[in-house]
Write an enzyme that holds these catalytic residues in place. Structure first.
Site, PDB file in Angstrom:
ATOM      1  CB  THR A 133      22.497   6.388  53.596  1.00 59.12           C
ATOM      2  OG1 THR A 133      23.609   6.920  52.893  1.00 59.12           O
ATOM      3  CG2 THR A 133      21.305   6.280  52.650  1.00 59.12           C
ATOM      4  CE  LYS A 155      23.523   7.444  49.523  1.00 61.09           C
ATOM      5  NZ  LYS A 155      24.817   7.299  48.906  1.00 61.09           N
ATOM      6  CE  LYS A 172      21.348   2.463  55.253  1.00 60.31           C
ATOM      7  NZ  LYS A 172      22.487   3.187  55.798  1.00 60.31           N
TER       8      LYS A 172
HETATM    9  P1  NAD Z   1      30.554   1.063  58.826  1.00 59.20           P
HETATM   10  O1  NAD Z   1      29.755  -0.076  59.348  1.00 59.20           O
HETATM   11  O2  NAD Z   1      31.912   0.794  58.278  1.00 59.20           O
HETATM   12  O3  NAD Z   1      30.703   2.188  59.973  1.00 59.20           O
HETATM   13  C1  NAD Z   1      29.706   2.517  60.884  1.00 59.20           C
HETATM   14  C2  NAD Z   1      30.390   2.680  62.234  1.00 59.20           C
HETATM   15  O4  NAD Z   1      29.433   3.163  63.188  1.00 59.20           O
HETATM   16  C3  NAD Z   1      30.945   1.369  62.800  1.00 59.20           C
HETATM   17  O5  NAD Z   1      32.328   1.511  63.054  1.00 59.20           O
HETATM   18  C4  NAD Z   1      30.137   1.152  64.107  1.00 59.20           C
HETATM   19  O6  NAD Z   1      30.906   0.557  65.142  1.00 59.20           O
HETATM   20  C5  NAD Z   1      29.756   2.573  64.437  1.00 59.20           C
HETATM   21  N1  NAD Z   1      28.593   2.719  65.316  1.00 59.20           N
HETATM   22  C6  NAD Z   1      27.370   2.128  65.233  1.00 59.20           C
HETATM   23  N2  NAD Z   1      26.563   2.611  66.183  1.00 59.20           N
HETATM   24  C7  NAD Z   1      27.280   3.516  66.903  1.00 59.20           C
HETATM   25  C8  NAD Z   1      26.989   4.369  68.011  1.00 59.20           C
HETATM   26  N3  NAD Z   1      25.783   4.349  68.611  1.00 59.20           N
HETATM   27  N4  NAD Z   1      27.970   5.162  68.479  1.00 59.20           N
HETATM   28  C9  NAD Z   1      29.196   5.168  67.885  1.00 59.20           C
HETATM   29  N5  NAD Z   1      29.521   4.402  66.836  1.00 59.20           N
HETATM   30  C10 NAD Z   1      28.576   3.590  66.354  1.00 59.20           C
HETATM   31  O7  NAD Z   1      29.618   1.776  57.733  1.00 59.20           O
HETATM   32  P2  NAD Z   1      30.080   2.806  56.592  1.00 59.20           P
HETATM   33  O8  NAD Z   1      30.366   2.065  55.340  1.00 59.20           O
HETATM   34  O9  NAD Z   1      31.081   3.746  57.164  1.00 59.20           O
HETATM   35  O10 NAD Z   1      28.692   3.569  56.341  1.00 59.20           O
HETATM   36  C11 NAD Z   1      28.215   4.569  57.233  1.00 59.20           C
HETATM   37  C12 NAD Z   1      27.017   5.245  56.588  1.00 59.20           C
HETATM   38  O11 NAD Z   1      27.415   5.797  55.323  1.00 59.20           O
HETATM   39  C13 NAD Z   1      25.846   4.295  56.283  1.00 59.20           C
HETATM   40  O12 NAD Z   1      24.650   4.961  56.565  1.00 59.20           O
HETATM   41  C14 NAD Z   1      26.001   4.007  54.793  1.00 59.20           C
HETATM   42  O13 NAD Z   1      24.761   3.675  54.175  1.00 59.20           O
HETATM   43  C15 NAD Z   1      26.545   5.335  54.305  1.00 59.20           C
HETATM   44  N6  NAD Z   1      27.304   5.267  53.041  1.00 59.20           N
HETATM   45  C16 NAD Z   1      28.270   4.302  52.885  1.00 59.20           C
HETATM   46  C17 NAD Z   1      28.979   4.254  51.684  1.00 59.20           C
HETATM   47  C18 NAD Z   1      30.057   3.211  51.475  1.00 59.20           C
HETATM   48  O14 NAD Z   1      30.494   3.029  50.325  1.00 59.20           O
HETATM   49  N7  NAD Z   1      30.528   2.530  52.521  1.00 59.20           N
HETATM   50  C19 NAD Z   1      28.711   5.171  50.665  1.00 59.20           C
HETATM   51  C20 NAD Z   1      27.751   6.162  50.878  1.00 59.20           C
HETATM   52  C21 NAD Z   1      27.051   6.198  52.077  1.00 59.20           C
END
Ligand code: NAD
Length: 295
Positions: A94, A169, A244
Site C-alpha cells: 500500500t 485502496k 498510514k
Molecule cells: P511487514 O513489516 O510485516 O513486512 C514488510 C517486509 O518488508 C519486512 O519483512 C521487511 O524486512 C521487508 N523489507 C523492507 N524493505 C525491504 C527491501 N528493500 N528489500 C526486501 N525486503 C524489505 O509489513 P506487512 O504487514 O507485511 O505489510 C506490507 C504491505 O502490505 C504494507 O504496505 C502494508 O500497508 C500493506 N498491507 C498490510 C496489511 C496487514 O494487515 N498487515 C493489510 C493490507 C495491506
C-alpha cells in the site's frame, strides 16, 4: 502453467502470500532484508535469494510487498535492471498513488511491464488466500497478472490504469476509518443514554447504520464474538496501518485540492492514537479514547 516468481518482502503479508504461490506449484525465489522473515519463508518452500536482484534475475513475475513507497522505489532501482526485459512487476504494497505511478513509469522506461495491486483482507486473508486485489494496469497486463493474483486471493478487480489500484485502496480505507469512528461514537453515545451495546447492535446491524466496522469488526465486546474487541483489541488490522492509509488518503486529497474534512480528521485521530495508547492494537480500539475529555 508453472511460473518463476521473485518475491520481495516476506513479512506478515508477503510471507503467507509467497507460501500460497509455492502451494499452487510456482517456483518462488524470495528476498527480505530481515533474515528471520527469509528463514520463515524458506520453511514454506520459498527459495532464499542473497539479494533482491538475485530473486528477480530468472523471474517471469516479480512481486513486492513492502512497507511504503520509498521502499518500493528503492527496490525497483535494483530490481528493474536485473530482470529480463518484459518481466511483469507487481507491487502489492500500500503506497502513495504518485509513488505507484512513478514505479510504473520507471519499470516501463526500463523495458519492463508493471501493475499496482494492493490488497484488502489482512494477514488472515493473506494466509487463507482470500485477499481482494485492486489492480491498476493496462488491459494486457491485467490479463497476465489476474491468474497469479487469483492464487493468493478470492477477488481481483481491475480498477483502471497505473495507480488506480492504490487509489481504490486508500478511498476504501478512508471509508473504513471514518465509519469505525462513527460506529464508536454511536456506541459511546448510546451507552451514555442507557442503551445496551447489544440493543444498538441489533438495530443498527439491520438498519441504515449497517457497515463492516459494525457487523464484522464491532468495537465493543459481545455482539460480534470474532471481533478484536473480544480479545483486548489484539490486531486484526493495526491502528498504525490505518493511520498510514488515512495519511496517504489525506495527502492525495491535498494534492487534488479536496477538503475531505472527515478523512483528514480521521487521519489526525488515528495518527495520535497509533503513536500513543493505540500502538500495537487493532484500529477498533480507538473507541477507548472516546467519551473522555467531554467536560
Ligand atoms: P511487514 O513489516 O510485516 O513486512 C514488510 C517486509 O518488508 C519486512 O519483512 C521487511 O524486512 C521487508 N523489507 C523492507 N524493505 C525491504 C527491501 N528493500 N528489500 C526486501 N525486503 C524489505 O509489513 P506487512 O504487514 O507485511 O505489510 C506490507 C504491505 O502490505 C504494507 O504496505 C502494508 O500497508 C500493506 N498491507 C498490510 C496489511 C496487514 O494487515 N498487515 C493489510 C493490507 C495491506
Amino acid at each position: 502453467m508453472t511460473l518463476t516468481i521473485g518475491f520481495i518482502g516476506l513479512g506478515n503479508m508477503g510471507g503467507p502470500m509467497a507460501a500460497n504461490l509455492v502451494e499452487a506449484g510456482h517456483q518462488v525465489t524470495g528476498y527480505d532484508l530481515a533474515p528471520e522473515a527469509l528463514r520463515q519463508a524458506e520453511t514454506a518452500g520459498v527459495r532464499p535469494a542473497a539479494s533482491a536482484a538475485a530473486a528477480a534475475r530468472q523471474a517471469d513475475v516479480v512481486i513486492s510487498m513492502l512497507p511504503a513507497g520509498r521502499h518500493v522505489l528503492a527496490a525497483y532501482a535494483e530490481l528493474l535492471p536485473s530482470a529480463r526485459p518484459g518481466t511483469l512487476f507487481v507491487d502489492c504494497s500500500t503506497i502513495d498513488v504518485a509513488d505507484a505511478r512513478e514505479a510504473h513509469d520507471l519499470a516501463v522506461r526500463a523495458g519492463q511491464r508493471a501493475v499496482d495491486a494492493p490488497v484488502s483482507g489482512g494477514v488472515v486473508g493473506a494466509t487463507a488466500a482470500s485477499l481482494t486485489f485492486m489492480v491498476g494496469a493496462e488491459k494486457a497486463e491485467f490479463a497476465a497478472v489476474k491468474p497469479v493474483l487469483a492464487v493468493m486471493g478470492r477477488k481481483v478487480v481491475h480498477c483502471g490504469a497505473a495507480g488506480a489500484g492504490q487509489a481504490a485502496k486508500i478511498c476504501n480505507n478512508m471509508i473504513l476509518g471514518i465509519s469505525m469512528i462513527a460506529v464508536s461514537e454511536a456506541f459511546v453515545l448510546g451507552e451514555s443514554l442507557g442503551l445496551s451495546h447489544q440493543a444498538l447492535f441489533d438495530v443498527a446491524s439491520t438498519a441504515s447504520g449497517q457497515c463492516w466496522a459494525l457487523t464484522s469488526n464491532c468495537p465493543v465486546p459481545g455482539p460480534v464474538p470474532a471481533s478484536p474487541a473480544n480479545r483486548d483489541y489484539a490486531a486484526g488490522f493495526a491502528a498504525a496501518l490505518m493511520a498510514k492509509d488515512l495519511g496517504l488518503a489525506a495527502g492525495a486529497a491535498e494534492a487534488a485540492g479536496l477538503p475531505t474534512e472527515l478523512g483528514r480528521k480521521a487521519a489526525q485521530l488515528y495518527a495520535d492514537f497509533a503513536s500513543s495508547e493505540g500502538s500495537g492494537l487493532d484500529f477498533s480500539a480507538i473507541i477507548t479514547t472516546f467519551g473522555k475529555d467531554t467536560a
